[in-house]
Design a protein around this motif. Structure first.
Motif, PDB file in Angstrom:
ATOM      1  N   ASP A  26      12.547   0.577  -1.041  1.00  0.00           N
ATOM      2  CA  ASP A  26      11.868  -0.650  -0.603  1.00  0.00           C
ATOM      3  C   ASP A  26      10.809  -0.342   0.454  1.00  0.00           C
ATOM      4  O   ASP A  26       9.720  -0.917   0.427  1.00  0.00           O
ATOM      5  N   ALA A  27      11.143   0.538   1.388  1.00  0.00           N
ATOM      6  CA  ALA A  27      10.182   0.917   2.424  1.00  0.00           C
ATOM      7  C   ALA A  27       8.955   1.570   1.793  1.00  0.00           C
ATOM      8  O   ALA A  27       7.811   1.273   2.169  1.00  0.00           O
ATOM      9  N   LEU A  28       9.168   2.453   0.824  1.00  0.00           N
ATOM     10  CA  LEU A  28       8.045   3.099   0.138  1.00  0.00           C
ATOM     11  C   LEU A  28       7.180   2.068  -0.578  1.00  0.00           C
ATOM     12  O   LEU A  28       5.949   2.106  -0.475  1.00  0.00           O
ATOM     13  N   LEU A  29       7.802   1.125  -1.277  1.00  0.00           N
ATOM     14  CA  LEU A  29       7.032   0.091  -1.976  1.00  0.00           C
ATOM     15  C   LEU A  29       6.217  -0.750  -0.999  1.00  0.00           C
ATOM     16  O   LEU A  29       5.062  -1.079  -1.270  1.00  0.00           O
ATOM     17  N   ASN A  30       6.808  -1.094   0.153  1.00  0.00           N
ATOM     18  CA  ASN A  30       6.067  -1.842   1.179  1.00  0.00           C
ATOM     19  C   ASN A  30       4.842  -1.061   1.643  1.00  0.00           C
ATOM     20  O   ASN A  30       3.752  -1.622   1.789  1.00  0.00           O
ATOM     21  N   ILE A  31       5.029   0.225   1.881  1.00  0.00           N
ATOM     22  CA  ILE A  31       3.924   1.058   2.358  1.00  0.00           C
ATOM     23  C   ILE A  31       2.871   1.228   1.267  1.00  0.00           C
ATOM     24  O   ILE A  31       1.664   1.154   1.545  1.00  0.00           O
ATOM     25  N   LEU A  32       3.297   1.433   0.023  1.00  0.00           N
ATOM     26  CA  LEU A  32       2.338   1.547  -1.077  1.00  0.00           C
ATOM     27  C   LEU A  32       1.511   0.277  -1.208  1.00  0.00           C
ATOM     28  O   LEU A  32       0.291   0.331  -1.426  1.00  0.00           O
ATOM     29  N   GLU A  33       2.163  -0.886  -1.048  1.00  0.00           N
ATOM     30  CA  GLU A  33       1.428  -2.154  -1.113  1.00  0.00           C
ATOM     31  C   GLU A  33       0.401  -2.232   0.011  1.00  0.00           C
ATOM     32  O   GLU A  33      -0.741  -2.631  -0.209  1.00  0.00           O
ATOM     33  N   ASP A  34       0.806  -1.821   1.223  1.00  0.00           N
ATOM     34  CA  ASP A  34      -0.114  -1.872   2.362  1.00  0.00           C
ATOM     35  C   ASP A  34      -1.256  -0.871   2.234  1.00  0.00           C
ATOM     36  O   ASP A  34      -2.415  -1.208   2.434  1.00  0.00           O
ATOM     37  N   VAL A  35      -0.924   0.360   1.905  1.00  0.00           N
ATOM     38  CA  VAL A  35      -1.913   1.434   1.925  1.00  0.00           C
ATOM     39  C   VAL A  35      -2.802   1.433   0.682  1.00  0.00           C
ATOM     40  O   VAL A  35      -4.016   1.598   0.790  1.00  0.00           O
ATOM     41  N   LEU A  36      -2.208   1.229  -0.491  1.00  0.00           N
ATOM     42  CA  LEU A  36      -2.996   1.306  -1.722  1.00  0.00           C
ATOM     43  C   LEU A  36      -3.639  -0.020  -2.110  1.00  0.00           C
ATOM     44  O   LEU A  36      -4.793  -0.058  -2.514  1.00  0.00           O
ATOM     45  N   VAL A  37      -2.886  -1.103  -1.998  1.00  0.00           N
ATOM     46  CA  VAL A  37      -3.411  -2.391  -2.450  1.00  0.00           C
ATOM     47  C   VAL A  37      -4.271  -3.032  -1.361  1.00  0.00           C
ATOM     48  O   VAL A  37      -5.445  -3.307  -1.572  1.00  0.00           O
ATOM     49  N   LYS A  38      -3.697  -3.236  -0.194  1.00  0.00           N
ATOM     50  CA  LYS A  38      -4.430  -3.899   0.890  1.00  0.00           C
ATOM     51  C   LYS A  38      -5.414  -2.955   1.575  1.00  0.00           C
ATOM     52  O   LYS A  38      -6.482  -3.369   1.993  1.00  0.00           O
ATOM     53  N   GLY A  39      -5.026  -1.676   1.678  1.00  0.00           N
ATOM     54  CA  GLY A  39      -5.855  -0.704   2.390  1.00  0.00           C
ATOM     55  C   GLY A  39      -6.977  -0.101   1.571  1.00  0.00           C
ATOM     56  O   GLY A  39      -7.858   0.562   2.102  1.00  0.00           O
ATOM     57  N   GLY A  40      -6.937  -0.301   0.266  1.00  0.00           N
ATOM     58  CA  GLY A  40      -8.013   0.196  -0.591  1.00  0.00           C
ATOM     59  C   GLY A  40      -8.116   1.715  -0.656  1.00  0.00           C
ATOM     60  O   GLY A  40      -9.210   2.243  -0.780  1.00  0.00           O
ATOM     61  N   ASN A  41      -6.996   2.402  -0.586  1.00  0.00           N
ATOM     62  CA  ASN A  41      -7.017   3.867  -0.621  1.00  0.00           C
ATOM     63  C   ASN A  41      -6.870   4.427  -2.032  1.00  0.00           C
ATOM     64  O   ASN A  41      -6.263   5.460  -2.248  1.00  0.00           O
ATOM     65  N   ARG A  42      -7.466   3.732  -2.973  1.00  0.00           N
ATOM     66  CA  ARG A  42      -7.438   4.193  -4.355  1.00  0.00           C
ATOM     67  C   ARG A  42      -8.878   4.299  -4.832  1.00  0.00           C
ATOM     68  O   ARG A  42      -9.704   3.443  -4.541  1.00  0.00           O
ATOM     69  N   CYS A  43      -9.163   5.347  -5.569  1.00  0.00           N
ATOM     70  CA  CYS A  43     -10.498   5.537  -6.129  1.00  0.00           C
ATOM     71  C   CYS A  43     -10.699   4.591  -7.307  1.00  0.00           C
ATOM     72  O   CYS A  43      -9.745   4.015  -7.825  1.00  0.00           O
ATOM     73  N   ASP A  44     -11.948   4.461  -7.751  1.00  0.00           N
ATOM     74  CA  ASP A  44     -12.255   3.576  -8.872  1.00  0.00           C
ATOM     75  C   ASP A  44     -11.500   3.956 -10.141  1.00  0.00           C
ATOM     76  O   ASP A  44     -11.179   3.104 -10.957  1.00  0.00           O
ATOM     77  N   ASN A  45     -11.199   5.255 -10.312  1.00  0.00           N
ATOM     78  CA  ASN A  45     -10.497   5.699 -11.521  1.00  0.00           C
ATOM     79  C   ASN A  45      -8.976   5.568 -11.388  1.00  0.00           C
ATOM     80  O   ASN A  45      -8.230   6.003 -12.260  1.00  0.00           O
ATOM     81  N   GLY A  46      -8.497   4.988 -10.290  1.00  0.00           N
ATOM     82  CA  GLY A  46      -7.070   4.754 -10.106  1.00  0.00           C
ATOM     83  C   GLY A  46      -6.328   5.830  -9.343  1.00  0.00           C
ATOM     84  O   GLY A  46      -5.175   5.648  -8.976  1.00  0.00           O
ATOM     85  N   THR A  47      -6.974   6.964  -9.095  1.00  0.00           N
ATOM     86  CA  THR A  47      -6.303   8.024  -8.348  1.00  0.00           C
ATOM     87  C   THR A  47      -6.255   7.669  -6.861  1.00  0.00           C
ATOM     88  O   THR A  47      -7.012   6.833  -6.384  1.00  0.00           O
ATOM     89  N   VAL A  48      -5.360   8.342  -6.160  1.00  0.00           N
ATOM     90  CA  VAL A  48      -5.176   8.092  -4.733  1.00  0.00           C
ATOM     91  C   VAL A  48      -6.174   8.942  -3.950  1.00  0.00           C
ATOM     92  O   VAL A  48      -6.369  10.124  -4.247  1.00  0.00           O
ATOM     93  N   ARG A  49      -6.807   8.345  -2.954  1.00  0.00           N
ATOM     94  CA  ARG A  49      -7.801   9.064  -2.143  1.00  0.00           C
ATOM     95  C   ARG A  49      -7.159  10.232  -1.395  1.00  0.00           C
ATOM     96  O   ARG A  49      -5.984  10.153  -1.011  1.00  0.00           O
ATOM     97  N   PRO A  50      -7.931  11.300  -1.180  1.00  0.00           N
ATOM     98  CA  PRO A  50      -7.408  12.449  -0.435  1.00  0.00           C
ATOM     99  C   PRO A  50      -6.890  12.030   0.946  1.00  0.00           C
ATOM    100  O   PRO A  50      -7.489  11.197   1.613  1.00  0.00           O
ATOM    101  N   GLY A  51      -5.776  12.599   1.339  1.00  0.00           N
ATOM    102  CA  GLY A  51      -5.177  12.313   2.639  1.00  0.00           C
ATOM    103  C   GLY A  51      -4.227  11.125   2.646  1.00  0.00           C
ATOM    104  O   GLY A  51      -3.493  10.917   3.607  1.00  0.00           O
TER     105      GLY A  51
END
Length: 165
Positions: A26-51
């Protein structure tokens, strides 16, 4: 490790050989939602940004300091496993005769025949009929509802011809 109490469920991720508690998941899912969805740390092709994996590791270790969870291999492998599970369910739900049971949080199918036909062609789907998958909606938010399915794909020559029309 039992972070969330004695009733905490434990899920094993065979690909990383790490056992994830329900609390850690659950903690991981919360962080993924914050960092990837809200934080926009995903590239246009769906991959995760470096770092980003290290950022997720740090955030997870703030919440669960004694977990020993690392970006590689733990978080990356868990992410891949969740994405694979999500993809299997997503593909079923985009097939005629399959639907989502919002009460039981599982895939339903209209008939045994439809199920057998589908699982003969898609071996990874076996075991998913009526199997609760309560995190599906959260994963849809993380991975995106419009996943490439190959429908409507065109060969380059067809694309050029359609552009000229």
């Amino acid at each position: 490790m039992d972070i969330g109490g004695s009733s905490d469920q434990v899920y094993s991720d065979k690909s990383s050989r790490r056992t994830w508690s329900k609390f850690e998941e659950d903690a991981l899912l919360n962080i993924l939602e914050d960092v990837l969805v809200k934080g926009g740390n995903r590239c246009d092709n769906g991959t995760v940004r470096p770092g980003t994996w290290k950022e997720i590791e740090k955030a997870l270790n703030v919440l669960i300091p004694s977990s020993g969870i690392r970006a590689s291999p733990h978080i990356e492998n868990k992410y891949r496993m969740l994405k694979k599970q999500y993809s299997i369910v997503f593909d079923m739900l985009n097939t005629s005769g399959f639907s989502w049971n919002d009460v039981k949080k599982c895939v339903q199918v209209d008939s045994d025949e439809a199920w057998l036909t589908y699982t003969q062609n898609i071996k990874d789907a076996k075991g998913w009929r009526n199997k609760p998958f309560p995190m599906y909606e959260r994963l849809a938010n993380i991975f995106g509802k419009d996943r490439a399915t190959g429908k409507g794909a065109e060969a380059p020559a067809d694309m050029v011809e359609n552009m000229n029309i």
